[in-house]
Motif scaffolding. Structure first.
Motif, short mmCIF file in Angstrom:
data_model
loop_
_atom_site.label_atom_id
_atom_site.label_comp_id
_atom_site.label_asym_id
_atom_site.label_seq_id
_atom_site.Cartn_x
_atom_site.Cartn_y
_atom_site.Cartn_z
N TYR A 65 0.92 -1.26 -0.56
CA TYR A 65 0.22 -0.15 -0.07
C TYR A 65 0.86 1.22 -0.01
O TYR A 65 1.90 1.03 0.55
CB TYR A 65 -1.13 0.04 1.30
N GLU A 66 0.25 2.35 -0.72
CA GLU A 66 1.14 3.31 -0.84
C GLU A 66 0.94 4.00 0.98
O GLU A 66 2.45 4.47 0.87
CB GLU A 66 0.67 4.50 -1.41
N ASN A 67 0.00 3.89 1.95
CA ASN A 67 0.58 4.52 3.08
C ASN A 67 -1.22 4.05 3.59
O ASN A 67 -1.57 2.72 2.72
CB ASN A 67 -0.01 5.82 3.12
N SER A 68 -0.70 3.74 5.20
CA SER A 68 -2.06 2.93 5.87
C SER A 68 -3.21 3.43 6.11
O SER A 68 -3.80 2.41 5.89
CB SER A 68 -1.20 3.55 7.53
N LEU A 69 -2.87 4.89 5.34
CA LEU A 69 -4.95 4.61 5.23
C LEU A 69 -5.58 3.58 3.99
O LEU A 69 -7.41 2.97 4.08
CB LEU A 69 -5.05 6.03 4.61
N GLU A 70 -4.73 3.65 3.13
CA GLU A 70 -5.16 2.59 2.36
C GLU A 70 -5.69 1.13 2.37
O GLU A 70 -6.36 0.53 2.14
CB GLU A 70 -4.30 2.05 0.55
N LEU A 71 -5.12 0.55 3.63
CA LEU A 71 -5.18 0.02 4.36
C LEU A 71 -6.23 -0.60 4.40
O LEU A 71 -7.23 -1.14 4.78
CB LEU A 71 -4.05 -0.75 5.02
N ILE A 72 -6.15 0.88 6.13
CA ILE A 72 -7.68 1.08 6.48
C ILE A 72 -9.17 0.95 5.65
O ILE A 72 -9.79 0.39 6.36
CB ILE A 72 -7.59 2.80 7.87
N GLN A 73 -8.64 1.34 4.46
CA GLN A 73 -10.29 1.57 3.97
C GLN A 73 -10.47 -0.05 3.27
O GLN A 73 -11.70 0.00 2.50
CB GLN A 73 -9.45 2.66 2.79
N GLU A 74 -9.21 -0.47 2.77
CA GLU A 74 -9.40 -1.77 2.32
C GLU A 74 -10.97 -2.42 3.22
O GLU A 74 -11.18 -3.57 2.80
CB GLU A 74 -8.38 -2.78 2.29
N ILE A 75 -9.85 -2.94 4.46
CA ILE A 75 -10.36 -3.40 6.20
C ILE A 75 -11.84 -2.69 6.04
O ILE A 75 -13.00 -3.74 6.08
CB ILE A 75 -9.83 -2.76 6.94
N GLN A 76 -11.64 -1.19 6.11
CA GLN A 76 -13.95 -1.26 6.48
C GLN A 76 -14.69 -2.08 4.84
O GLN A 76 -15.45 -1.79 4.81
CB GLN A 76 -13.71 0.40 6.10
N ILE A 77 -13.76 -1.82 4.09
CA ILE A 77 -14.82 -2.08 2.70
C ILE A 77 -15.17 -3.27 2.23
O ILE A 77 -16.34 -4.23 2.07
CB ILE A 77 -13.74 -1.74 1.02
N SER A 78 -14.18 -3.79 2.97
CA SER A 78 -14.23 -5.99 3.32
C SER A 78 -14.96 -5.87 4.31
O SER A 78 -16.36 -6.96 4.05
CB SER A 78 -13.18 -7.16 3.47
N PHE A 79 -15.48 -5.20 5.45
CA PHE A 79 -16.33 -5.74 6.57
C PHE A 79 -17.66 -5.15 5.65
O PHE A 79 -18.72 -6.20 5.81
CB PHE A 79 -16.15 -5.05 7.88
N ALA A 80 -17.96 -4.28 5.31
CA ALA A 80 -18.84 -3.98 4.63
C ALA A 80 -19.27 -4.84 3.90
O ALA A 80 -21.11 -5.04 3.73
CB ALA A 80 -18.42 -2.27 4.25
N PHE A 81 -18.67 -5.72 2.14
CA PHE A 81 -18.83 -6.04 1.49
C PHE A 81 -19.53 -7.87 2.59
O PHE A 81 -20.98 -8.02 2.07
CB PHE A 81 -17.79 -6.53 1.28
N PHE A 82 -18.87 -8.49 3.76
CA PHE A 82 -19.00 -9.00 4.39
C PHE A 82 -20.80 -8.78 5.46
O PHE A 82 -21.37 -9.51 4.98
CB PHE A 82 -18.97 -9.71 5.47
N VAL A 83 -20.63 -7.78 5.93
CA VAL A 83 -21.80 -7.72 6.92
C VAL A 83 -22.61 -8.02 6.62
O VAL A 83 -24.09 -8.03 7.32
CB VAL A 83 -21.56 -6.40 8.07
N VAL A 84 -23.30 -6.45 4.96
CA VAL A 84 -24.24 -6.18 4.11
C VAL A 84 -24.82 -7.32 3.41
O VAL A 84 -25.62 -7.98 3.18
CB VAL A 84 -24.25 -4.86 3.80
N GLY A 85 -23.27 -7.66 2.33
CA GLY A 85 -23.95 -8.61 1.64
C GLY A 85 -23.28 -10.05 1.44
O GLY A 85 -23.17 -11.10 0.90
#
Length: 370
Positions: free
Chosen positions: A238-258
């Motif tokens: 990742y270019e920075n740690s924020l990108e990792l945090i973003q993927e963590i949030q997106i992956s959890f949203a994909f799971f908890v909703v979808g």
């Protein structure tokens, strides 16, 4: 909870609109944490706040049984109109097949007042929780990078067999003992070799193994005690740690909703990796501090089987290991915030934090034949 009247008024004028056509009555339908049942006059959702949202459908049978959720992620812009239609063959929402899509959207915009009674308002009571779960997902670029290239997100990705040329093969010179040791170190080698159909799987960055394959016994012990090398390798992607945090949030949203199992797998791999390195916790202080805040919002949304505070729950065990390492590197304030939050929301207790016995050095007895 009463609806924020100023927010509601703002969204009435500037919120996005999702129009859906042809969806059968009694189909389950949802946007983020809001769930609806399709009725005769249901034509979509209005007052959608600008930003990242997840839309899904689940067909229902004559006896009330429902199919797995099928959905898509979209970054809505202010006053955007998005039109989807029901595909009777695949039982999912797809892009509206219109010869002039922009003209159709313009006509919808001109007649929104007439359509208003057919549109359900976005449930603002759930907006606060959704914002907490997706607080770092700002802009559509990161979302487009993570979602499947074909757009549709399924509970389970479609799989196909690997070509014979791609199947892994062992060396003809390997002894039975060596082959047995390899199987023990990676049980996935015993499973059929399948791969996702192109374009159907979420596209998260790959997560390094805590213990690299083909590690020597001494290396297995080293990586089991502290997986700093794997954490460093992860952060380098990742270019920075924020990108990792973003993927963590997106992956959890994909799971908890979808209910996306691939997304849950990625989320759990990240948790397992970051929880088992004291050195990484001390090296990436800001990342771990923000990760604790995110986990405090995410963990209460897990299903019951992943919310039990038992040694059989690997999520609970990983969080314990994370808290132990935070204490060791002086991040007790972040750890205590997470502890207090989880005690209130999940009744998780973390008395007498200590190192997990499974993370202690491993003594490996070598067979002389090897």
């Amino acid at each position: 909870m009463e609806m924020d009247q100023s927010l509601a008024k703002n969204l009435l004028n500037n919120g996005a609109v999702l129009i859906i056509t042809g969806v059968p009555v009694r189909t389950l339908f949802g946007v983020d944490l809001c769930t609806y049942t399709i009725a005769d006059n249901f034509r979509g959702v209005k007052m959608i706040p600008p930003g990242f949202h997840y839309v899904w459908c689940a067909a229902t049978g004559p006896y009330g049984d429902s199919a797995p959720r099928v959905g898509f992620a979209h970054y809505f812009k202010a006053r955007e109109i998005l039109v989807k239609e029901w595909d009777t063959t695949t039982e999912e929402l797809k892009e509206r097949q219109s010869p002039e899509p922009e003209l159709e959207k313009q006509r919808i915009r001109e007649h929104l007042k007439e359509l208003d009674r057919f549109l359900a308002p976005y449930d603002l009571r759930s907006l606060k929780d959704w914002v907490k779960l997706t607080s770092h997902v700002v802009g559509e670029e990161v979302l487009n990078k993570c979602k499947p290239s074909l757009g549709t997100i399924r509970t389970n990705v479609e799989l196909e067999s690997c070509p014979d040329s791609e199947r892994p093969r062992g060396s003809l010179n390997e002894t039975y003992s060596v082959m047995k040791l390899k199987f023990v170190s990676d049980e996935n080698d015993l499973l059929p070799k399948l791969k996702p159909v192109e374009g159907t799987a979420p596209r998260f960055n790959s997560v390094p193994d805590r213990v690299p394959k083909n590690s020597s016994p001494a290396e297995i012990s080293l990586h089991s005690v502290d997986c700093i090398e794997a954490c460093d390798e992860l952060l380098k992607s990742y270019e920075n740690s924020l990108e990792l945090i973003q993927e963590i949030q997106i992956s959890f949203a994909f799971f908890v909703v979808g209910f996306s199992t691939e997304s849950l797998l990625y989320w759990r791999k990240i948790l397992n990796l970051l929880s088992h390195s004291e050195e990484a916790a001390g090296k990436y202080l800001s990342l771990y501090g923000e990760y604790c805040k995110i986990l405090a919002f995410q963990l209460p949304h897990l299903p019951e089987e992943l919310s039990m505070p038992t040694d059989g729950n690997t999520v609970y065990k990983d969080v314990r290991s994370l808290l132990y390492n935070l204490k060791r590197v002086g991040l007790e304030s972040s750890g205590n915030l997470l502890i207090n939050s989880l005690e209130k929301s999940l009744n998780w207790k973390f008395d007498n934090l200590r190192e997990d016995p499974e993370d202690m050095p491993i003594v490996v007895e070598l067979n002389e034949a090897i």
